[in-house]
Design a protein around this motif. Sequence first.
Motif: not given
Length: 565
Positions: A178-183
């Motif tokens: 699953r994707y993991q948003p990066v900030q």
Amino acid sequence: MTHPSRSGGQILVDALKVHGVDTAFGVPGESYLDVLDALHDSGIRFVINRQEGGAAFMADAYGKMTGKPGICFVTRGPGATNASIGVHTAFQDSTPMILFIGQVGGDFMDREAFQEVDYRRMFGQMAKWVAQIDRADRVPEYIARAFQIATSGRQGPVVLALPEDMLVRKAEVADTRRYQPVQASPSAAQIAQLRTMLAEARRPLLLLGGSGWNAQACADLQRFAEANSLPVSCAFRFQDLMDNDHPHYVGDVGIGINPKLAARVRDADLLIAIGPRLGEMTTSGYSIIESPVPRQRLVHFHADAEELGSVYQAEMMIVSGMPQAASMLAAMEPVDASAWRHTVEEARAELAAWQQKPAIFQDGKAPLDLWQVVQEIDRLAPHDTIITNGAGNYATWAHRFHRYGAMRTQLAPTSGAMGYSVPSGVAAKIIDPQRTVITFAGDGEYMMNGQELATAVQYKAGVIIIVFNNQMFGTIRMHQEREYPGRVSGTTLANPDFAQLAQACGAHGEVVEKTADFAPALERALKHTREQSLPALIELRYDGNLITPGATLETIRKNAEAQKH
């Protein structure tokens, strides 16, 4: 572990499930039949729309409400061009969204086959990434990348084209993670420097905006404002980043800004902008914040490093996601705010004065008082009611006079796209059926996507739609009278009976022409939507001369004529 052989369409739908998709919007097309078949048993709710523009707007609303990418499926050519308005809106509003477009098969490509378009060229400047998946075994890779790009940094739309032959081709390929948003996050040194600048200030002001916020980030930011006695303003159509009843909220910085708030922005010696791009609408045409070097000391937080410094050379530029920035600001040791503590109460009083009944209604001669309409909504509807609107002068009545609750109670396009109001209202009610949803729609604006009322009936989405019927494209008429007084051209409308149109779709509908009739009509609409789980429409018929809270068309025309003479 490699999956058994699956079609490209099945691999795609399985990938959507991996990434947590529960809802998709769209209009079916023969170019992606294999996807439609895979959706049948997927558990993903596919909301069928009546036009692709409405579907894309619903996907945008989903992205705004949930923070997850709104998913939209459309067919090639005309379907894609219809959906482009939603992609443009998602790009300007920084909303996570993924648009899937059926495409001609690879064996027909580059022959101008039936409805063929090169989507890389078409969407190149209005999406974060545009690609075409030519191999079924690479579908999981492309989908994972699409989610990653849509949600990381400055959020936004991604467009993926799906050639028809790829979708039916079989492949043995494993699913991804699953994707993991990066900030990014601010550094401790940056927060320390900001604290020093704040301690040196005498007229600081917070300006919130942009996407990527969540409830915790809003709560953290509120604690930061309270601890440092800071007045908080919100950028154009991001008014729900702080509950408008909070004593530190001082108004919105956008179209038709309170002149006294505009002066506070101009005169601030420290402007801390957290999230907004600081675009044309928020800066009153780059006037209250001058470009490229502002008069104010500007601290600009934004999720995208390329946005920082692109228009404004801020004194301090911080690349950060909103939750990350708000968390660190909430933990910052407060400064001595005695030099400006009084400004919060003063600015709050200016907001209260700005929201009083405008002069055009004070003589009581207008049969329908639009200011009173908003007061009745605030009185009868829950404070967490979601208000949606598209573009048009009618939206001013909500923006200026309604008190928005905490996030997420406002859905509106910063892109200024007409046709957004009804689809976003329907989507909001589908996504969160327990919430009250009220849509503000102009008569011209409603006719652009009002067909989605049928979608609301089909999915039992009990949205309340208020149509402001003044029989004109009001914003354009206002500008027309100012620039070419008395020369009406192209702005007059002949409208249907909107209430009967709603009834024909299976919704409740009624007409209101007098102020005293609105509250009972709203009460009936609220009751109908609660008990029947079906939409309701209230058509407001009123004098088109009452074009804005500050001036009538007649006044605008006379002033323009006087200037020309």
